[in-house]
Enzyme design. Structure first.
Site, PDB file in Angstrom:
ATOM      1  N   GLU A 158      -3.028   6.081  19.026  1.00  0.00           N
ATOM      2  CA  GLU A 158      -2.594   6.714  17.779  1.00  0.00           C
ATOM      3  C   GLU A 158      -1.278   7.468  17.965  1.00  0.00           C
ATOM      4  O   GLU A 158      -0.332   7.285  17.197  1.00  0.00           O
ATOM      5  CB  GLU A 158      -3.678   7.677  17.279  1.00  0.00           C
ATOM      6  CG  GLU A 158      -3.339   8.357  15.962  1.00  0.00           C
ATOM      7  CD  GLU A 158      -3.323   7.384  14.791  1.00  0.00           C
ATOM      8  OE1 GLU A 158      -4.387   6.855  14.459  1.00  0.00           O
ATOM      9  OE2 GLU A 158      -2.251   7.162  14.219  1.00  0.00           O
ATOM     10  N   ASP A 201       2.305   6.425  16.240  1.00  0.00           N
ATOM     11  CA  ASP A 201       2.954   7.293  15.257  1.00  0.00           C
ATOM     12  C   ASP A 201       4.364   7.679  15.698  1.00  0.00           C
ATOM     13  O   ASP A 201       5.276   7.781  14.872  1.00  0.00           O
ATOM     14  CB  ASP A 201       2.101   8.548  15.016  1.00  0.00           C
ATOM     15  CG  ASP A 201       0.728   8.210  14.435  1.00  0.00           C
ATOM     16  OD1 ASP A 201       0.549   7.066  13.983  1.00  0.00           O
ATOM     17  OD2 ASP A 201      -0.163   9.079  14.448  1.00  0.00           O
ATOM     18  N   SER A 225      -2.799   3.886   9.586  1.00  0.00           N
ATOM     19  CA  SER A 225      -2.089   4.739  10.527  1.00  0.00           C
ATOM     20  C   SER A 225      -0.692   4.226  10.799  1.00  0.00           C
ATOM     21  O   SER A 225       0.204   4.990  11.127  1.00  0.00           O
ATOM     22  CB  SER A 225      -2.802   4.711  11.876  1.00  0.00           C
ATOM     23  OG  SER A 225      -3.410   5.900  12.130  1.00  0.00           O
ATOM     24  N   ASP A 231       5.309  -5.470  -5.845  1.00  0.00           N
ATOM     25  CA  ASP A 231       3.903  -5.459  -6.257  1.00  0.00           C
ATOM     26  C   ASP A 231       3.085  -6.392  -5.365  1.00  0.00           C
ATOM     27  O   ASP A 231       3.505  -7.521  -5.083  1.00  0.00           O
ATOM     28  CB  ASP A 231       3.832  -5.921  -7.723  1.00  0.00           C
ATOM     29  CG  ASP A 231       2.502  -5.589  -8.374  1.00  0.00           C
ATOM     30  OD1 ASP A 231       1.652  -4.946  -7.715  1.00  0.00           O
ATOM     31  OD2 ASP A 231       2.328  -5.972  -9.544  1.00  0.00           O
ATOM     32  N   ILE A 232       1.951  -5.916  -4.908  1.00  0.00           N
ATOM     33  CA  ILE A 232       1.031  -6.747  -4.119  1.00  0.00           C
ATOM     34  C   ILE A 232      -0.108  -7.131  -5.055  1.00  0.00           C
ATOM     35  O   ILE A 232      -0.739  -6.262  -5.662  1.00  0.00           O
ATOM     36  CB  ILE A 232       0.477  -5.972  -2.900  1.00  0.00           C
ATOM     37  CG1 ILE A 232       1.620  -5.403  -2.046  1.00  0.00           C
ATOM     38  CG2 ILE A 232      -0.452  -6.861  -2.057  1.00  0.00           C
ATOM     39  CD1 ILE A 232       2.547  -6.429  -1.443  1.00  0.00           C
TER      40      ILE A 232
END
Ligand SMILES: *[C@@H]1O[C@H](CO)[C@@H](O)[C@H](O)[C@H]1NC(C)=O
Ligand SMILES: *[C@@H]1O[C@H](CO)[C@@H](O)[C@H](O)[C@H]1NC(C)=O
Ligand SMILES: *[C@@H]1O[C@H](CO)[C@@H](O)[C@H](O)[C@H]1NC(C)=O
Ligand SMILES: *[C@@H]1O[C@H](CO)[C@@H](O)[C@H](O)[C@H]1NC(C)=O
Ligand SMILES: *[C@@H]1O[C@H](CO)[C@@H](O)[C@H](O)[C@H]1NC(C)=O
Ligand SMILES: *[C@@H]1O[C@H](CO)[C@@H](O)[C@H](O)[C@H]1NC(C)=O
Ligand SMILES: *[C@@H]1O[C@H](CO)[C@@H](O)[C@H](O)[C@H]1NC(C)=O
EC number: 3.4.14.10
Length: 581
Positions: A295, A299, A496, A538-539
């Site tokens: 993580e 990040d 994440s 747009d998805i």
């Protein structure tokens, strides 16, 4: 529609009460004060997964946090919208630290009343937040039981073994109603904070065969891939005062050496010595020999590696027992609020289910993010990795995720694939049970609900979510197969990854705004749902279906906003044009 939290065995609770009656530790003073004490917060049952482990030792020290009532709790929200709504004439005129403090400070009466009460009991309080709306009181369990007519006991979280001292009820003097919002930790139990980037983690051992594709995403998601799909420039940022803070937790250390090797491999155009700073809170550490937990590396590598030359600060919050009982979120936001020059962007890839904390406590934290927004900080959260989520127990209700669904932050959902991207099935999304849809998104949400009503998916969601709630996420970005370097290549999936990707874009836009002498973007949502909407792709397919107690269902990505991918994925060039650059 919050799933009722169920007690594992009601008899456990009953025997707890009879085993440690309230007045046992100090019957005399307890009866003296109980006459004017009124129950302030109570819960009938334990949260799911917790069991009583026994009484808390009377000498055990507690650090109770007292939230004082703000003179005008709506003032900060009004101020936030005034500076964040592009149609307001105060748009971009962010507040200073002292202006925000004045808006959220409790009245002198409240401060005096609470301090007098504590003094009478030989106690004193320390302010925790710059405005003094949070106080901390250190006292032992027997004193706390007497002061609050409480019954502090030890509870164990069965899955993790985590122990917490909590009470199922506490009281305050009648005269303090209206001065105290809540005292914590008391009836809200800790939820194991989830880091949102380890899902489907794989270490890639075998070299990946070159795929015949012109796409920069052919070998997984890398900085070059994201630069290509979202038009993110490689041009270095120029403004040293434009900062991006990245939340770190619980030993998710980010390693300097892995970052350097990551940059050598994936950003050969950058100086591979480009570094980040570390801020330590609550006993957090910066141990460079700690094992990689992905993580932290993810990040940092996807902020330093995307927001080229934007100064990055890694805010590591520790897990000492003295922790804030709110997973470190409260101490972190109070720290950032205490800065005269806060970072303009904050990216957080952690969260927990909304239902695990009371509304009162949740709202204190959510309104602290509103304070940051009013000061011009874009507060960005990963949506969560639980799909539509399951409320737990025997319920088939969905479970919204916090803080990403706080109306005063920007929630980033996940997508997968390319040209076109589709919704990533793990992307948390849905509707809050605590907050109604804010006006900035009301037409987006009602547009979605109207479409849902006509779709076959409607049956699978019926009765499982709160249609009047704040819908999340707001936007989305890739969540698939991020290549992270930790001595070997790991492939990380999760929102994440989406949050730092979008935060880097915001930080780069803020750098351009600073170069043009303009204010940073600040709280994004009112702008995103109006002027900024056309800066997103747009998805329109995919879903975040989950199975809760045998019932499968979830939300689908559709044309327009949806509670899986929000308004869609960002396009840097379009966004830059929309901010007028
Ligand atoms: C708890 O603290 C009080 C002072 O607030 C002290 O008088 C008392 O002896 C302490 N009790 C225990 C069991 O440590
Ligand atoms: C993918 O990896 C192969 C093998 O290492 C390499 O030849 C190719 O250039 C890579 N493609 C991209 C887009 O990075
Ligand atoms: C790269 O960055 C380091 C650290 O800031 C600096 O000392 C070095 O001179 C830079 N190298 C180049 C080629 O700019
Ligand atoms: C980054 O900063 C840390 C702390 O100052 C330092 O130990 C490390 O060597 C730096 N990394 C590089 C590549 O300069
Ligand atoms: C779930 O339902 C079963 C059967 O109705 C019941 O026995 C059980 O106690 C319930 N569990 C919870 C946590 O409510
Ligand atoms: C639904 O959400 C609203 C806020 O929009 C809230 O007032 C209400 O209590 C929620 N209902 C349930 C059952 O949670
Ligand atoms: C939801 O998405 C999954 C995985 O992408 C897919 O297998 C499934 O068919 C979809 N469900 C619906 C109802 O569209």
């Amino acid at each position: 529609m919050v799933a009722p939290t169920r007690l594992l065995a009601l008899s456990v609770f009953t025997s707890l009460v009879s085993a440690t009656p309230l007045s046992k530790s100090s019957p005399k003073s307890n009866s003296k004060f109980s006459r004017d004490l009124l129950v302030h917060e109570a819960r009938d049952v334990l949260p799911l997964g917790f069991s009583l482990a026994g009484p808390a030792a009377p000498h055990t020290t507690l650090n109770l946090r007292v939230a004082l009532t703000q003179s005008n709790p709506d003032a900060i929200v009004d101020a936030l919208y005034q500076v964040s709504d592009p149609s307001s004439d105060k748009y971009g005129q962010h507040l200073s630290k002292s202006e925000v403090q004045q808006l959220v400070a409790p009245s002198e009466d409240s401060v005096n009343a609470v301090n007098a009460w504590l003094q009478k009991h030989g106690l004193s309080a320390t302010p925790l937040s710059p405005s003094g709306d949070w106080l901390e009181v250190e006292l032992n369990v027997s004193k706390a039981n007497e002061l609050l007519a409480a019954d502090f006991s030890k509870f164990t979280h069965l899955d993790t073994g985590t122990e917490a001292i909590r009470t199922l009820s506490y009281s305050i003097p009648a005269g303090l109603k209206g001065h105290i919002d809540l005292i914590h930790p008391t009836t809200s139990f800790p939820e194991n904070v989830q880091s949102l980037g380890t899902l489907q983690k794989r270490t890639i051992h075998t070299p990946i065969l070159s795929r015949k594709s012109s796409s920069k995403c052919a070998n997984g998601t890398t900085p070059a891939c994201l630069q290509q799909v979202y038009n993110i420039p490689t041009t270095p940022a120029k403004h040293a005062s434009n900062k991006l803070a990245v939340t770190g937790r619980f030993g998710n250390n980010a390693h300097y050496k892995w970052l350097q090797e990551f940059l050598q491999q994936y950003r050969p155009d950058m100086n591979s010595s480009t570094n980040f700073t570390v801020t330590l809170l609550d006993g957090g550490n910066n141990d460079q020999d700690a094992p990689s937990v992905s993580e932290g590396e993810l990040d940092i590598q996807y902020t330093v590696g995307l927001a080229t030359n934007v100064p990055i600060d890694y805010v590591m919050v520790g897990v000492k027992w003295k922790d804030d009982g709110l997973n470190g979120f409260l101490d972190e936001v109070n720290y950032i609020l205490s800065l005269d020059q806060p970072p303009q962007t904050l990216s957080t890839s952690y969260g927990y289910p909304e239902s695990s904390m009371s509304f009162a406590l949740t709202d204190k934290l959510c309104k602290a993010y509103a304070q940051l927004g009013a000061r011009g900080v874009s507060v960005i959260f990963a949506a969560g990795d639980s799909g539509a989520g399951c409320a737990g127990g025997n319920s088939t209700a969905f479970s919204p995720f916090f803080p990403s669904n706080c109306p005063y932050v920007t929630s980033v959902g996940g997508t997968t694939g390319s040209s076109p991207e589709i919704a990533w099935e793990g992307s948390s999304g849905g509707f809050s049970n605590y907050y109604s849809a804010p006006s900035y998104q009301s037409s987006a949400v009602s547009g979605y609900l109207a479409k849902l009503g006509l779709s076959p998916a409607a049956a699978s969601t019926k009765g499982r979510f709160n249609a009047t709630g704040r819908g999340f996420p707001d936007i989305s970005a890739k969540a698939d197969d991020f290549r992270v370097w930790e001595g070997s290549i790991a492939s990380i999936w999760g929102t994440s990854a989406s949050a730092p990707t979008f935060a880097s874009i915001v930080a780069l836009i803020n750098d351009r705004l600073a170069q043009a002498g303009k204010a940073p973007m600040g709280f994004l949502n009112p702008w995103l749902y109006s002027k900024g909407k056309s800066g997103f792709t747009d998805i329109t397919s995919g879903n975040n279906s989950v199975e809760c107690n045998g019932k499968t269902g979830g939300f689908e990505a559709v044309e327009g906003w949806d509670p899986v991918t929000g308004l869609g994925t960002p396009d840097f060039n379009k966004l830059l044009a929309l901010v007028g650059l």
